[in-house]
Every structure is written in structure tokens, then in C-alpha cells.
Design an enzyme around this catalytic site. Structure first.
Site, short mmCIF file in Angstrom:
data_model
loop_
_atom_site.label_atom_id
_atom_site.label_comp_id
_atom_site.label_asym_id
_atom_site.label_seq_id
_atom_site.Cartn_x
_atom_site.Cartn_y
_atom_site.Cartn_z
CD GLN A 78 -3.27 0.69 1.13
OE1 GLN A 78 -3.62 -0.41 1.49
NE2 GLN A 78 -4.10 1.55 0.60
CG PHE A 79 1.67 3.64 -3.68
CD1 PHE A 79 1.60 5.00 -3.91
CD2 PHE A 79 0.82 2.79 -4.37
CE1 PHE A 79 0.68 5.52 -4.80
CE2 PHE A 79 -0.10 3.29 -5.26
CZ PHE A 79 -0.18 4.66 -5.48
CB THR A 80 -2.20 5.13 -0.80
OG1 THR A 80 -2.73 3.99 -0.13
CG2 THR A 80 -2.39 4.99 -2.30
#
Length: 153
Positions: A78-80
Site C-alpha cells: 500500500q504505497f498510499t
């Protein structure tokens, strides 16, 4: 690394109508990497996750770890988690590690969890995933390797 840990009764990841990972009791873990992350940082975070005592003992106190109760992990990249929302309404993601760094770290993270004796299921890095879960408690814990003092400088 930034990690969101959700204690779950069950969780699954679906991509294009196909389940890629599914667990019963354990943790749904959202994991994001930044440019300063290394395998040494991952090792420290994995140890913290595996030994985190957030499951109830016989007296109803959060005193048992994932290892103690034989739980599993659903690991979702989850880069967010590294969204920067300081300016405007569209988040920036410049602090998130680029895929060429993040993919090997994500794979290492999942291998380290398995190596610690925890069964791990995953999503697919960069895919459009639908995550379903039943948060148990609810118990949600956010770990940041920088706040924990795990970053290498």
C-alpha cells in the site's frame, strides 16, 4: 515503513474476481515503503508485528501475540500510506519507494513473516485489489519505523 495492522476474524484479497489471499483469524496488514527502508528495517518491523500482544488471553486481556494464538497474516502492499496531503486536494506520493525498491522489500517482508512461523497470504503488488475484512474489536494499530527508531541513518 508504515504499517496498518488490523486484527481480523477473517480477511481476503480479490483481484479480477479471483481471490489471491484469504485468512481466518489474524492480521490484515497494509504495508508501505519509503526510500530509506532496508531489509534490516523490515526485520525489526516483522519482529514487532509477530510479537505484538493484541489478542485476548483467558482473562480477556490483550496479552497474546499472533504466534501465541496461531494466527495468519494477509499482507497487502500500500504505497498510499505515504500520501502527502499538505498542499491542495490531490495527494503526492514522492516519499513512497519506487517499485524497483519496494517490490523486493515487500517480497522480503512476506518471506520474513513466513520465516517467523506465521502463515502469510498476499495481494499482488501494484494491482487493483479489493480487500474484505471483519475487523475484530475493532483493533487497528499503526506502526511507523521512523517513529519506532528503526530507520537506518
Amino acid at each position: 515503513m508504515k504499517i496498518v495492522i488490523q486484527r481480523v476474524r477473517h480477511a481476503s484479497c480479490t483481484i479480477d474476481s479471483q481471490i489471491t489471499g484469504s485468512i481466518d483469524q489474524g492480521f490484515c496488514v497494509l504495508v508501505g515503503f519509503t526510500q530509506s527502508d532496508t531489509e534490516a528495517v523490515v526485520d525489526k518491523v516483522v519482529k514487532k508485528i509477530v510479537l505484538l500482544r493484541v489478542f485476548s488471553d483467558e482473562e480477556g486481556k490483550m496479552n497474546r501475540s499472533l504466534l501465541d494464538m496461531g494466527g495468519k497474516i494477509l499482507s497487502i502492499s500500500q504505497f498510499t500510506l505515504y500520501a502527502d496531503c499538505k498542499k491542495g486536494n490531490r495527494p503526492g506520493f514522492t516519499r513512497a519507494a519506487r517499485p524497483e525498491q519496494a517490490i523486493p522489500l515487500y517480497e522480503y517482508f512476506n518471506q520474513a513473516i513466513a520465516g517467523a512461523g506465521i502463515p502469510v497470504e498476499t495481494g499482488v503488488f501494484g494491482a487493483d485489489m479489493q480487500i474484505e475484512l471483519c475487523n475484530d474489536g475493532p483493533v487497528t494499530i499503526v506502526l511507523d519505523s521512523e517513529e519506532l527508531g528503526y530507520e537506518n541513518h
